[in-house]
Scaffold this motif. Structure first.
Motif, mmCIF file in Angstrom:
data_model
loop_
_atom_site.group_PDB
_atom_site.id
_atom_site.type_symbol
_atom_site.label_atom_id
_atom_site.label_comp_id
_atom_site.label_asym_id
_atom_site.label_seq_id
_atom_site.Cartn_x
_atom_site.Cartn_y
_atom_site.Cartn_z
ATOM 1 N N GLU A 82 0.833 -1.205 0.000
ATOM 2 C CA GLU A 82 0.000 0.000 0.000
ATOM 3 C C GLU A 82 0.869 1.256 0.000
ATOM 4 O OE1 GLU A 82 -2.985 2.589 -0.238
ATOM 5 O OE2 GLU A 82 -3.114 0.408 -0.523
ATOM 6 N N LYS A 83 1.977 1.230 0.752
ATOM 7 C CA LYS A 83 2.897 2.366 0.767
ATOM 8 C C LYS A 83 3.479 2.612 -0.630
ATOM 9 C CE LYS A 83 3.135 3.685 5.151
ATOM 10 N NZ LYS A 83 2.869 5.079 5.598
ATOM 11 N N LEU A 84 3.839 1.549 -1.333
ATOM 12 C CA LEU A 84 4.386 1.677 -2.675
ATOM 13 C C LEU A 84 3.336 2.197 -3.653
ATOM 14 C CD1 LEU A 84 6.544 -1.585 -2.876
ATOM 15 C CD2 LEU A 84 7.361 0.765 -2.625
ATOM 16 N N ARG A 85 2.099 1.724 -3.530
ATOM 17 C CA ARG A 85 1.026 2.215 -4.403
ATOM 18 C C ARG A 85 0.761 3.695 -4.150
ATOM 19 N NH1 ARG A 85 -1.289 -2.994 -3.525
ATOM 20 N NH2 ARG A 85 -2.441 -2.217 -1.709
ATOM 21 N N GLU A 86 0.798 4.084 -2.870
ATOM 22 C CA GLU A 86 0.590 5.493 -2.533
ATOM 23 C C GLU A 86 1.728 6.354 -3.093
ATOM 24 O OE1 GLU A 86 -0.320 8.248 1.428
ATOM 25 O OE2 GLU A 86 0.241 6.144 1.629
ATOM 26 N N THR A 87 2.950 5.828 -3.036
ATOM 27 C CA THR A 87 4.088 6.553 -3.593
ATOM 28 C C THR A 87 3.930 6.749 -5.093
ATOM 29 O OG1 THR A 87 5.559 5.631 -1.899
ATOM 30 C CG2 THR A 87 6.604 6.557 -3.859
ATOM 31 N N GLU A 88 3.446 5.705 -5.783
ATOM 32 C CA GLU A 88 3.236 5.806 -7.226
ATOM 33 C C GLU A 88 2.169 6.840 -7.562
ATOM 34 O OE1 GLU A 88 2.346 1.796 -8.234
ATOM 35 O OE2 GLU A 88 4.420 1.296 -8.758
ATOM 36 N N ARG A 89 1.137 6.937 -6.719
ATOM 37 C CA ARG A 89 0.052 7.899 -6.984
ATOM 38 C C ARG A 89 0.564 9.338 -6.919
ATOM 39 N NH1 ARG A 89 -3.313 4.190 -4.007
ATOM 40 N NH2 ARG A 89 -2.936 5.345 -2.066
ATOM 41 N N TYR A 90 1.516 9.596 -6.073
ATOM 42 C CA TYR A 90 2.025 10.963 -5.899
ATOM 43 C C TYR A 90 3.479 11.081 -6.395
ATOM 44 C CZ TYR A 90 -2.042 11.337 -2.876
ATOM 45 O OH TYR A 90 -3.321 11.330 -2.380
ATOM 46 N N MET A 91 3.842 10.251 -7.372
ATOM 47 C CA MET A 91 5.221 10.177 -7.815
ATOM 48 C C MET A 91 5.735 11.513 -8.351
ATOM 49 S SD MET A 91 7.914 8.459 -8.000
ATOM 50 C CE MET A 91 7.397 6.766 -7.688
ATOM 51 N N ASP A 113 14.034 4.717 -8.794
ATOM 52 C CA ASP A 113 14.915 4.989 -7.659
ATOM 53 C C ASP A 113 14.112 5.297 -6.402
ATOM 54 O OD1 ASP A 113 17.170 4.687 -9.260
ATOM 55 O OD2 ASP A 113 17.135 6.799 -9.864
ATOM 56 N N VAL A 114 13.025 6.065 -6.578
ATOM 57 C CA VAL A 114 12.181 6.434 -5.437
ATOM 58 C C VAL A 114 11.510 5.199 -4.851
ATOM 59 C CG1 VAL A 114 10.149 7.752 -4.714
ATOM 60 C CG2 VAL A 114 11.795 8.767 -6.300
ATOM 61 N N LEU A 115 10.970 4.338 -5.726
ATOM 62 C CA LEU A 115 10.308 3.120 -5.257
ATOM 63 C C LEU A 115 11.291 2.177 -4.579
ATOM 64 C CD1 LEU A 115 7.930 2.384 -8.283
ATOM 65 C CD2 LEU A 115 7.288 3.252 -6.033
ATOM 66 N N LYS A 116 12.509 2.081 -5.127
ATOM 67 C CA LYS A 116 13.526 1.224 -4.528
ATOM 68 C C LYS A 116 13.909 1.726 -3.141
ATOM 69 C CE LYS A 116 18.139 -0.674 -5.282
ATOM 70 N NZ LYS A 116 19.337 -0.698 -6.163
ATOM 71 N N GLU A 117 14.062 3.047 -3.016
ATOM 72 C CA GLU A 117 14.403 3.635 -1.718
ATOM 73 C C GLU A 117 13.279 3.399 -0.703
ATOM 74 O OE1 GLU A 117 15.438 8.019 0.248
ATOM 75 O OE2 GLU A 117 14.865 7.842 -1.861
ATOM 76 N N MET A 118 12.036 3.578 -1.153
ATOM 77 C CA MET A 118 10.888 3.361 -0.262
ATOM 78 C C MET A 118 10.831 1.915 0.208
ATOM 79 S SD MET A 118 8.169 4.396 1.307
ATOM 80 C CE MET A 118 7.877 6.021 0.595
ATOM 81 N N SER A 119 11.073 0.969 -0.725
ATOM 82 C CA SER A 119 11.023 -0.445 -0.384
ATOM 83 C C SER A 119 12.123 -0.836 0.594
ATOM 84 C CB SER A 119 11.134 -1.282 -1.657
ATOM 85 O OG SER A 119 11.133 -2.657 -1.372
ATOM 86 N N GLU A 120 13.343 -0.301 0.380
ATOM 87 C CA GLU A 120 14.476 -0.661 1.235
ATOM 88 C C GLU A 120 14.376 -0.044 2.623
ATOM 89 O OE1 GLU A 120 17.839 0.596 -0.993
ATOM 90 O OE2 GLU A 120 17.870 -1.193 -2.296
ATOM 91 N N ASN A 121 13.777 1.137 2.711
ATOM 92 C CA ASN A 121 13.688 1.842 3.998
ATOM 93 C C ASN A 121 12.394 1.567 4.756
ATOM 94 O OD1 ASN A 121 16.175 3.019 3.504
ATOM 95 N ND2 ASN A 121 15.274 4.829 2.524
#
Length: 274
Positions: free
Chosen positions: A104-113, A140-148
């Motif tokens: 859900e965090k990744l989907r939210e990040t994509e919505r406001y990319m 890069d943003v999604l990778k950072e979000m996933s790793e952190n």
């Protein structure tokens, strides 16, 4: 269908069983569980459903369900194998929450990319990192979000299931919960066999309440007062009838005459001035 014996009466923990009892057999019971962490509220009550002793006995007499006692197995000390199984199951549910929250965090990040990229690039430019700002991509943003991403177990949702998560043994209860020869039980059963919706009348100073349909839709139409003898004291008659008028219901006295069976006498309050 199985009812669980608790506190001397039957409880329903399965929602499908409860809906069948209610819609098919007109057995109402009372939800006594709660999903409100601040305390129990009758307007927010959930499963399990507690049946009255009369409802439980009727269900048993009509072979609608069986009553089981699970106390012996549930009170037994769990084995090391069961403890490990429980821990593994618990960890599995927490892992499922973690993965769901991360997705859900990744989907939210994509919505406001676009906004996120703009903000990160501005920050990099202020730091003088022009090449990094130009090279920054959505991946890069999604990778950072996933790793952190971090899942705080203290904030995890702990399930409070109605039904026991694992199979366990139970003993069939064959004894009667009420005196099936008592007049009160026979009247309850007689009203039910007549197709009525019958619940406890304690809240209205009566023995039973009778509804014209499901209590979720209809108000009770009659209060039932059970008398062991077909003799009613005048003061009691006046008190019960006045009570029925106050709650806007018809007052019915139920009693039994020798060799004649159960009788129902409806009494109405008459106002000569109207």
């Amino acid at each position: 269908m199985y009812l669980t014996l608790l506190n001397g009466t039957g409880f329903v923990f399965n929602v499908d069983d409860y809906m069948e009892l209610r819609s098919k057999y007109r057995i109402m019971g009372a939800p006594v569980g709660t999903a409100n962490t601040k305390g129990w509220s009758p307007n927010q009550s959930t499963l399990p459903v507690e049946l009255t002793k009369y409802e439980t006995q009727l269900v048993l007499d009509e072979n609608i369900a069986m009553l089981v006692d699970k106390s012996q197995d549930l009170r037994a000390k769990p084995t090391a194998e069961k403890l490990e199984e429980f821990k593994a199951d618990f960890e599995s549910r927490l892992l499922g929450q973690k993965e769901t929250l991360k997705d859900e965090k990744l989907r939210e990040t994509e919505r406001y990319m676009e906004k996120i990229l703009t903000g990160k690039r501005k920050k990099l430019l202020k730091q003088g990192k022009h090449e990094m700002a130009e090279a920054l991509t959505a991946e890069d943003v999604l990778k950072e979000m996933s790793e952190n991403f971090k899942f705080d177990r203290q904030n995890a949702l702990v399930e409070v299931p109605c039904e026991h998560l694992k199979d366990h043994s139970a003993q069939i209860v064959s004894r009667a919960l009420v005196d099936t020869n008592s007049l009160k039980y026979r009247i309850f059963k007689d009203l039910w066999k007549r197709g009525k919706f019958v619940t406890s009348g304690d809240a209205f100073g009566a023995d039973f309440l009778v509804y014209p349909g499901d209590p979720l839709i209809y108000h009770a139409s009659h209060i039932i007062i059970v008398h062991e003898k077909p003799v009613i004291k005048p003061l009691e008659l006046v008190a019960k009838v006045r009570l029925s008028v106050i709650v806007n219901k018809s007052c019915v006295f139920a009693y039994e005459k020798e060799n004649e069976g159960i009788h129902y006498q409806t009494v109405a309050w008459c106002n000569p001035s109207k």
